[in-house]
Write a protein that holds these residues in place. Structure first.
Motif, short mmCIF file in Angstrom:
data_model
loop_
_atom_site.label_atom_id
_atom_site.label_comp_id
_atom_site.label_asym_id
_atom_site.label_seq_id
_atom_site.Cartn_x
_atom_site.Cartn_y
_atom_site.Cartn_z
N ASN A 136 23.68 -1.31 39.11
CA ASN A 136 23.87 -2.71 39.50
C ASN A 136 24.57 -2.80 40.85
OD1 ASN A 136 24.90 -5.50 39.66
ND2 ASN A 136 24.02 -5.64 37.61
N LEU A 137 24.05 -3.65 41.72
CA LEU A 137 24.61 -3.75 43.08
C LEU A 137 26.05 -4.25 43.09
CD1 LEU A 137 21.47 -5.04 44.97
CD2 LEU A 137 22.78 -2.98 45.53
N LYS B 116 23.71 -14.23 35.19
CA LYS B 116 22.51 -14.30 36.01
C LYS B 116 21.76 -15.60 35.75
CE LYS B 116 20.77 -11.71 38.32
NZ LYS B 116 20.98 -11.48 39.79
N ALA C 168 12.04 -11.22 42.34
CA ALA C 168 11.52 -12.54 42.69
C ALA C 168 11.50 -12.78 44.19
CB ALA C 168 12.39 -13.62 42.02
N GLY C 169 12.19 -11.93 44.97
CA GLY C 169 12.28 -12.19 46.41
C GLY C 169 13.27 -13.30 46.73
N GLY D 215 16.60 -12.72 46.40
CA GLY D 215 17.83 -12.08 46.88
C GLY D 215 18.98 -12.08 45.89
N GLY E 50 20.16 -9.94 43.55
CA GLY E 50 20.99 -8.73 43.53
C GLY E 50 21.82 -8.61 44.81
N ASP F 143 24.66 -11.12 44.79
CA ASP F 143 25.72 -10.65 43.87
C ASP F 143 26.57 -9.59 44.56
OD1 ASP F 143 24.50 -12.28 42.01
OD2 ASP F 143 23.61 -10.63 40.85
P1 ATP Z 1 15.09 -9.37 46.93
O1 ATP Z 1 14.97 -10.80 47.17
O2 ATP Z 1 16.27 -8.77 47.66
O3 ATP Z 1 13.80 -8.64 47.14
P2 ATP Z 1 14.62 -9.09 44.19
O4 ATP Z 1 13.96 -10.38 43.97
O5 ATP Z 1 13.75 -7.88 44.29
O6 ATP Z 1 15.55 -9.20 45.44
P3 ATP Z 1 16.93 -8.50 42.62
O7 ATP Z 1 17.51 -9.58 41.78
O8 ATP Z 1 17.70 -8.14 43.83
O9 ATP Z 1 15.49 -8.95 42.93
O10 ATP Z 1 16.69 -7.23 41.70
C1 ATP Z 1 15.84 -6.15 41.99
C2 ATP Z 1 16.17 -4.99 41.04
O11 ATP Z 1 17.49 -4.55 41.32
C3 ATP Z 1 16.15 -5.39 39.58
O12 ATP Z 1 14.95 -4.97 38.99
C4 ATP Z 1 17.40 -4.75 38.95
O13 ATP Z 1 17.07 -3.66 38.12
C5 ATP Z 1 18.22 -4.23 40.11
N1 ATP Z 1 19.56 -4.86 40.24
C6 ATP Z 1 20.67 -4.25 40.65
N2 ATP Z 1 21.72 -5.08 40.70
C7 ATP Z 1 21.26 -6.29 40.31
C8 ATP Z 1 21.87 -7.56 40.14
N3 ATP Z 1 23.17 -7.77 40.37
N4 ATP Z 1 21.09 -8.59 39.75
C9 ATP Z 1 19.77 -8.39 39.52
N5 ATP Z 1 19.16 -7.20 39.64
C10 ATP Z 1 19.88 -6.15 40.03
#
Ligand code: ATP
Length: 302
Positions: free
Chosen positions: A74-75, A99, A105-106, A108, A110, A113
């Motif tokens: 997890n970030l 959450k 979903a794109g 942002g 993670g 957070d």
């Molecule tokens: P971005 O918009 O940066 O492309 P994203 O839509 O790909 O983000 P995130 O919510 O950042 O989605 O999550 C991508 C992956 O990162 C998830 O599949 C999850 O396993 C991992 N992850 C690590 N930390 C988190 C966090 N705090 N919240 C959600 N996912 C997290």
């Protein structure tokens, strides 16, 4: 980002973002794509609560999502570990992450957070890192993390033109909040898969078309939205739609609605529209649910 002190520590609201434009400008030697993007933060938040632990434990509890890890994948945990490593600190924290922003979903979630954890950890442990130092750590955690840091207290994370991998952030104050509707189809899209599909389609020499970031910033600053549709673009939309037929259906649905403009956010799978009013955004969110496009939310931008 909104941060407040609580009797136990700090509470932070970590906003989602959408990309009003995302232009890829060629591959770098380190394998990353050079990009230029205009990001807009949304009043749609994950919530983090941090309190001091007696020992050096870093404990994370996640609620509101099933597939988000609570360990050092997890970030939030990685951000706190990076803070401690940078400052030689061994203090601990207990973190509760609620959450709301969907993953893959794109939007942002993670990254936001992670930025929230950096800002709150800096205060919780009284580390005294400057915004520039936090920004340097942010860039090691992910390309979008720096956008969410409140680098300039006047603007916080509201809107910015981001370049490099996305980590070089030039904030600007949007003139007004925009009504936005976000639709997230049930299927998620891993960022790496979308970029791989983009590269497969663009593996010959190609000349990138110029980004219109300055024009978008100007339109937002003046609050004149009618020309936004002609300026918005996302180079990852074609590759994402090719991977996810549900998204093509969502796009076709939006094509028939009288919204200002619409497109994929980041690498998807969330799709969004800038609407004419919050009421219109709410009506479109309702319609999206009725048509089973996915989950949907109406909100204002920050
Ligand atoms: P971005 O918009 O940066 O492309 P994203 O839509 O790909 O983000 P995130 O919510 O950042 O989605 O999550 C991508 C992956 O990162 C998830 O599949 C999850 O396993 C991992 N992850 C690590 N930390 C988190 C966090 N705090 N919240 C959600 N996912 C997290």
């Amino acid at each position: 980002m909104k941060i407040e002190r609580t009797p136990w520590g700090w509470k932070v609201l970590a906003p989602a973002k959408v990309n009003l434009s995302l232009c890829l400008k060629g591959r770098r030697e380190d394998g990353y794509h050079e990009l230029e993007t205009v990001m807009l933060a949304l009043r749609f938040y994950d919530e983090l609560q941090l309190e001091l632990a007696d020992d050096s434990v870093l404990e994370l509890t996640v609620s509101g999502a099933e597939n988000v890890p609570n360990d050092d994948r997890n970030l939030v945990v990685r951000a706190l570990q990076a803070l401690r490593a940078a400052m030689g600190c061994s203090r601990g924290a207990r973190v509760r992450l609620t959450k709301r922003i969907p993953s893959q979903a794109g939007l942002g979630g993670g990254s936001s957070d992670a930025a929230a954890a950096l800002v709150a950890g800096n205060r919780l442990w009284s580390l005294g890192l400057s915004p520039a130092q936090l920004s340097t750590i942010a860039a090691t955690l992910g390309s979008d993390v720096a956008f969410f840091l409140p680098v300039d207290p006047r603007y916080g994370a509201r809107a910015a033109v981001c370049t490099g991998r996305g980590e070089r952030v030039a904030p600007f104050p949007p003139g007004r909040s925009l009504p936005i509707v976000v639709v997230k189809p049930a299927v998620g899209l891993p960022t790496s898969a979308v970029y791989a599909n983009y590269s497969a389609a663009n593996n010959v020499q190609f000349v990138p078309t110029p980004a219109k970031s300055a024009e978008i910033a100007q339109v937002l600053c003046r609050g004149l939205l009618n020309s936004l549709g002609a300026l918005m673009r996302n180079d990852l939309q074609g590759p994402a739609l090719a991977l996810c037929p549900e998204l093509a259906e969502v796009k076709a649905g939006f094509d028939r609605l009288p919204v200002v403009a619409h497109q994929l956010s980041g690498s998807g799978s969330a799709y969004f529209a800038v609407c004419r009013s919050l009421l219109q955004a709410q009506q479109v969110a309702k319609l999206a649910r009725k048509r089973r496009w996915g989950e949907s939310w109406a909100m204002l931008s920050c």
